[in-house]
Design a protein around this motif. Structure first.
Motif, PDB file in Angstrom:
ATOM      1  N   UNK B 103      57.136  22.100  62.742  1.00  0.00           N
ATOM      2  CA  UNK B 103      56.123  22.616  61.824  1.00  0.00           C
ATOM      3  C   UNK B 103      56.576  23.862  61.082  1.00  0.00           C
ATOM      4  N   UNK B 290      47.515  21.722  74.350  1.00  0.00           N
ATOM      5  CA  UNK B 290      48.504  21.208  73.409  1.00  0.00           C
ATOM      6  C   UNK B 290      47.973  21.252  71.981  1.00  0.00           C
ATOM      7  N   UNK B 291      46.719  20.778  71.798  1.00  0.00           N
ATOM      8  CA  UNK B 291      46.158  20.706  70.439  1.00  0.00           C
ATOM      9  C   UNK B 291      46.017  22.107  69.841  1.00  0.00           C
ATOM     10  N   UNK B 294      49.459  23.192  68.882  1.00  0.00           N
ATOM     11  CA  UNK B 294      49.974  22.379  67.774  1.00  0.00           C
ATOM     12  C   UNK B 294      49.323  22.806  66.459  1.00  0.00           C
ATOM     13  N   UNK B 295      47.989  22.976  66.479  1.00  0.00           N
ATOM     14  CA  UNK B 295      47.302  23.363  65.251  1.00  0.00           C
ATOM     15  C   UNK B 295      47.730  24.758  64.795  1.00  0.00           C
ATOM     16  N   UNK B 298      50.941  24.275  63.127  1.00  0.00           N
ATOM     17  CA  UNK B 298      50.759  23.632  61.813  1.00  0.00           C
ATOM     18  C   UNK B 298      50.281  24.660  60.788  1.00  0.00           C
ATOM     19  N   UNK B 299      49.308  25.492  61.172  1.00  0.00           N
ATOM     20  CA  UNK B 299      48.760  26.484  60.237  1.00  0.00           C
ATOM     21  C   UNK B 299      49.813  27.522  59.857  1.00  0.00           C
TER      22      UNK B 299
END
Lengths: 79, 308
Positions: B103, B290-291, B294-295, B298-299
């Motif tokens: 990312x 994890x989410x 991960x987010x 991503x951001x």
């Protein structure tokens, strides 16, 4: 289960790969829901405070939709 | 107000109120009865409540565990890690190679891995500790051996452990760090002014900007808000489901006026179902940590790799 000894390892790798690629999509979908909930909530609170139900709630929901869909469009039309 | 009246009505009748019991278990302890009394600073009561105590506990456990493992590995002087260090290294490389690098990109992976790794391990541990009935075990011991008074520190702690990440304030604080990290990441990669200019696409007619700039600014706040709600709601949801199913035991015992009915429902329905949901919760604990990471990655990546 197939005889391939690396079956599990390969499955995990593909799963990981797909989850990773879905990251931006997940971010966009959460932004869509988050926008509607956040601005809808702010609108609801303003309505409760000023007694203007349902003007701010509807406005907030609409604003949340616009922000959420704008973010979604940005993710979709990136390439 | 209505719920309160409802609760007092139930309490007056000496009945079991499932809603009240569940909310008491998942919510923070009241500021009027904190675990540790602390003075007010600038009008803010700094007393330590249940969730703050759980946060400290998690922070202490993570700190002690990770430093011990790493120090032992460094002392051993071996190149190849063994035992717990092996597991820790697997987590670190997985976060770096599979969450951050795809990312954020190769150039910034070293800058952002520490933050995202800290997020992952901290959220994972605080989620997981909520599933372990630590204080309930202490409460059992207390009832059998210690007999401490309900007003003592131990007496207040053993009202039950909770998941700190099920509190919206905790997740909001974590998301605020993400919010700051997004701005810092963009500013480091492109310069402060360029980062803000990157928010909107270049080369459009000026009336469009009047619309786009406010939308982008609102979007800035929506992202951390979504992170906040997602984590806290997911962690609260599972606990409420487990408690609701377990409260069948008491509801049925009350309905039929016999303890046997309650025990029967417990054995046949509640306990197997609660065990099933607890198993699901173990997966949820991992997935939610994890989410969130991960987010965040991503951001941060969106601020660094700008394509319009």
């Amino acid at each position: 289960m197939p005889d391939d000894p690396d079956f599990l390892a390969r499955s995990f790798k593909y799963l990981q790969d797909n989850v990773r690629r879905s990251g931006p999509a997940a971010a966009a979908s959460y932004t869509l829901i988050g926008g509607i909930v956040l601005f809808g909530g702010v609108g609801y609170a303003l309505d409760e405070w000023r007694g203007t139900s349902p003007a701010f709630l509807l406005g907030g929901l609409l604003l949340g939709l616009v922000v959420g869909f704008y973010d979604l469009a940005k993710t979709v039309f990136k390439k | 107000m209505l719920a309160q009246e409802h609760a007092t009505e139930h309490a007056a009748a000496g009945k079991f109120d499932a809603g009240e019991t569940i909310i008491e278990h998942v919510s923070n302890s009241s500021i009027d009865h904190p675990l540790i009394h602390l003075p007010k600073v600038f009008g803010i009561d700094l007393s330590v409540t249940k969730h703050v105590f759980m946060l400290w506990l998690v922070a202490a456990i993570v700190f002690v565990l990770v430093t011990t493992i790493v120090r032992r590995y460094l002392k051993s002087g071996r190149q190849v890690p063994t035992g717990p260090m092996n597991a820790l290294e697997a987590i670190v490389t997985w976060v770096r190679d599979d969450i951050v690098q795809p990312n954020v990109g190769k150039k910034w992976v070293g800058t952002w891995t520490p933050l995202i790794l800290t997020f992952f391990i901290f959220i994972l541990c605080s989620n997981a500790i909520g599933l372990i009935p630590l204080f309930e075990v202490v409460a059992l011991l207390d009832r059998a051996i210690l007999h401490s008074s309900p007003d003592s520190f131990l007496g207040r702690v053993i009202h039950g452990g909770t998941t700190a990440t099920a509190n919206f304030n905790v997740t909001a604080a974590l998301a605020t760090i993400t919010f700051g990290a997004i701005i810092v990441a963009g500013s480091k990669a492109h310069g402060f002014v360029k980062h803000w200019m990157n928010l909107v696409p270049h080369g459009l007619a000026w009336p469009i900007y009047i619309l786009l700039i406010p939308i982008e600014i609102m979007g800035l706040f929506v992202r951390p808000f979504a992170l906040t709600m997602r984590l806290a709601a997911n962690m609260t949801g599972g606990h409420i489901a487990i408690l609701a199913i377990l409260s069948f035991v008491f509801l049925f015992a009350e309905m039929f006026g016999s303890a046997l009915a309650g025990v029967g429902v417990g054995l046949v329905v509640s306990v197997p179902l609660a065990v099933g949901i607890s198993t699901l919760e173990i997966i949820v604990v991992l997935v939610q940590a994890y989410v969130f990471t991960l987010l965040t990655a991503v951001f941060i990546g969106m601020a660094i790799n700008v394509h319009h």
